[in-house]
Design a protein around this motif. Structure first.
Motif, PDB file in Angstrom:
ATOM      1  N   LEU A 190       0.829  -1.203   0.000  1.00  0.00           N
ATOM      2  CA  LEU A 190       0.000   0.000   0.000  1.00  0.00           C
ATOM      3  C   LEU A 190       0.866   1.258   0.000  1.00  0.00           C
ATOM      4  N   SER A 191       1.934   1.235   0.782  1.00  0.00           N
ATOM      5  CA  SER A 191       2.836   2.378   0.841  1.00  0.00           C
ATOM      6  C   SER A 191       3.468   2.649  -0.521  1.00  0.00           C
ATOM      7  N   ILE A 192       3.991   1.617  -1.145  1.00  0.00           N
ATOM      8  CA  ILE A 192       4.625   1.761  -2.453  1.00  0.00           C
ATOM      9  C   ILE A 192       3.622   2.298  -3.471  1.00  0.00           C
ATOM     10  N   PHE A 193       2.442   1.685  -3.512  1.00  0.00           N
ATOM     11  CA  PHE A 193       1.430   2.092  -4.483  1.00  0.00           C
ATOM     12  C   PHE A 193       1.035   3.556  -4.290  1.00  0.00           C
ATOM     13  N   CYS A 194       0.696   3.917  -3.065  1.00  0.00           N
ATOM     14  CA  CYS A 194       0.224   5.289  -2.801  1.00  0.00           C
ATOM     15  C   CYS A 194       1.306   6.324  -3.089  1.00  0.00           C
ATOM     16  N   LEU A 195       2.524   6.071  -2.644  1.00  0.00           N
ATOM     17  CA  LEU A 195       3.597   7.036  -2.866  1.00  0.00           C
ATOM     18  C   LEU A 195       3.942   7.168  -4.346  1.00  0.00           C
ATOM     19  N   GLN A 196       4.008   6.053  -5.054  1.00  0.00           N
ATOM     20  CA  GLN A 196       4.334   6.100  -6.473  1.00  0.00           C
ATOM     21  C   GLN A 196       3.234   6.791  -7.281  1.00  0.00           C
ATOM     22  N   LEU A 197       1.962   6.452  -6.986  1.00  0.00           N
ATOM     23  CA  LEU A 197       0.860   7.076  -7.713  1.00  0.00           C
ATOM     24  C   LEU A 197       0.773   8.564  -7.388  1.00  0.00           C
ATOM     25  N   SER A 198       1.078   8.931  -6.154  1.00  0.00           N
ATOM     26  CA  SER A 198       1.109  10.343  -5.775  1.00  0.00           C
ATOM     27  C   SER A 198       2.151  11.104  -6.592  1.00  0.00           C
ATOM     28  N   LEU A 199       3.323  10.536  -6.728  1.00  0.00           N
ATOM     29  CA  LEU A 199       4.376  11.176  -7.528  1.00  0.00           C
ATOM     30  C   LEU A 199       3.961  11.308  -8.985  1.00  0.00           C
ATOM     31  N   ILE A 200       3.318  10.299  -9.511  1.00  0.00           N
ATOM     32  CA  ILE A 200       2.863  10.327 -10.901  1.00  0.00           C
ATOM     33  C   ILE A 200       1.839  11.435 -11.102  1.00  0.00           C
ATOM     34  N   LEU A 201       0.880  11.543 -10.186  1.00  0.00           N
ATOM     35  CA  LEU A 201      -0.153  12.577 -10.309  1.00  0.00           C
ATOM     36  C   LEU A 201       0.437  13.970 -10.128  1.00  0.00           C
ATOM     37  N   LYS A 202       1.396  14.130  -9.204  1.00  0.00           N
ATOM     38  CA  LYS A 202       2.038  15.433  -9.012  1.00  0.00           C
ATOM     39  C   LYS A 202       2.852  15.845 -10.230  1.00  0.00           C
TER      40      LYS A 202
ATOM     41  N   LYS B  74      -7.713  16.824  -4.442  1.00  0.00           N
ATOM     42  CA  LYS B  74      -6.410  16.702  -3.772  1.00  0.00           C
ATOM     43  C   LYS B  74      -5.966  15.246  -3.699  1.00  0.00           C
ATOM     44  N   LEU B  75      -6.242  14.493  -4.740  1.00  0.00           N
ATOM     45  CA  LEU B  75      -5.924  13.063  -4.728  1.00  0.00           C
ATOM     46  C   LEU B  75      -4.431  12.824  -4.528  1.00  0.00           C
ATOM     47  N   ASP B  76      -3.597  13.642  -5.143  1.00  0.00           N
ATOM     48  CA  ASP B  76      -2.151  13.441  -4.999  1.00  0.00           C
ATOM     49  C   ASP B  76      -1.703  13.629  -3.552  1.00  0.00           C
ATOM     50  N   ASN B  77      -2.248  14.639  -2.863  1.00  0.00           N
ATOM     51  CA  ASN B  77      -1.882  14.862  -1.459  1.00  0.00           C
ATOM     52  C   ASN B  77      -2.412  13.756  -0.554  1.00  0.00           C
ATOM     53  N   VAL B  78      -3.636  13.304  -0.837  1.00  0.00           N
ATOM     54  CA  VAL B  78      -4.228  12.228  -0.035  1.00  0.00           C
ATOM     55  C   VAL B  78      -3.415  10.946  -0.202  1.00  0.00           C
ATOM     56  N   LEU B  79      -3.032  10.633  -1.445  1.00  0.00           N
ATOM     57  CA  LEU B  79      -2.237   9.425  -1.677  1.00  0.00           C
ATOM     58  C   LEU B  79      -0.864   9.516  -1.016  1.00  0.00           C
TER      59      LEU B  79
END
Length: 175
Positions: free
Chosen positions: A9-21, A94-99
Motif C-alpha cells: 500500500l505504501s509503495i502504491f500510494c507514494l508512487q501514484l502520488s508522484l505520478i499525479l504530481k 487533492k488526490l495526490d496529497n491524499v495518496l
C-alpha cells in the motif's frame, strides 16, 4: 482476495502520488506502474505479484471511465480506509496529497510492525536458550551429581528421589 500488505500500500500510494504530481494522467500513470518492465519504479520499490495484477486491472477499469476509488473497491485488495480516502481526494481535487499521506501512513505502519516483530524475537530466543540449558541441567548435570553423592555414601531425600525418578523417566522418554 486478500488485502494488500502495508508495504504494498505504501509503495502504491507514494508512487501514484508522484505520478499525479508530475501531471501524468491517472490511466497512463496506472499503466506505467503496472508495467511488467517497471520502467518508473527504481531500486527496492518494485511493483510485482498481486499488486501488479491489481494495478493492471485498475488501469483497465479507469480506462472505462471508472473513478480510482471505485476501481480500488472493485479490485478487492485495498482496505476500506484507503478506498474512502481516495474517494475524498477525488471529490476535493487533492488526490495526490491524499495518496502521499496514505503512503506515509502505511510506511510508518510497516516500520512499526517490523519493529514489533523484531522486538519479540529476543524474548523468544531467550526462552529457547533457557529451555535448552534447563534440559541439559536436568538431563546431564544433575544425574552426575546424584551419582557422585551416592558414590560417597550419601542418599537423596524423598523429594529428591521423586525428582530424580521424574528426571530419569523424562530423559528415557517415558513421559
Amino acid at each position: 482476495m486478500r488485502k494488500l500488505s502495508s508495504g504494498d500500500l505504501s509503495i502504491f500510494c507514494l508512487q501514484l502520488s508522484l505520478i499525479l504530481k508530475a501531471g501524468i494522467q491517472l490511466h497512463e500513470g496506472l499503466m506505467n506502474l503496472g508495467d511488467k518492465t517497471n520502467k518508473l519504479v527504481e531500486s527496492k520499490q518494485k511493483i510485482r505479484g498481486m499488486l501488479g495484477r491489481i494495478i493492471d486491472n485498475m488501469a483497465d477499469m479507469v480506462e472505462l471511465d471508472e473513478t480510482l476509488s471505485s476501481a480500488m473497491k472493485k479490485s478487492g485488495g485495498f482496505p476500506g480506509y484507503v478506498v474512502n480516502m481516495a474517494e475524498i481526494g477525488e471529490q476535493t481535487g487533492k488526490l495526490d496529497n491524499v495518496l502521499e499521506s496514505l503512503g506515509d501512513y502505511y510506511e510508518r505502519d510497516q516500520y512499526m510492525k517490523a519493529k514489533i516483530r523484531n522486538s519479540l524475537m529476543y524474548p523468544v530466543f531467550l526462552f529457547i536458550v533457557m529451555s535448552v540449558v534447563i534440559a541439559l541441567l536436568v538431563g546431564k548435570v544433575f544425574p552426575i551429581f546424584r551419582n557422585m553423592l551416592e558414590s560417597m555414601g550419601g542418599s537423596l531425600s524423598a523429594g529428591e528421589e521423586a525428582a530424580a525418578a521424574f528426571t530419569g523417566s523424562l530423559m528415557a522418554g517415558k513421559l
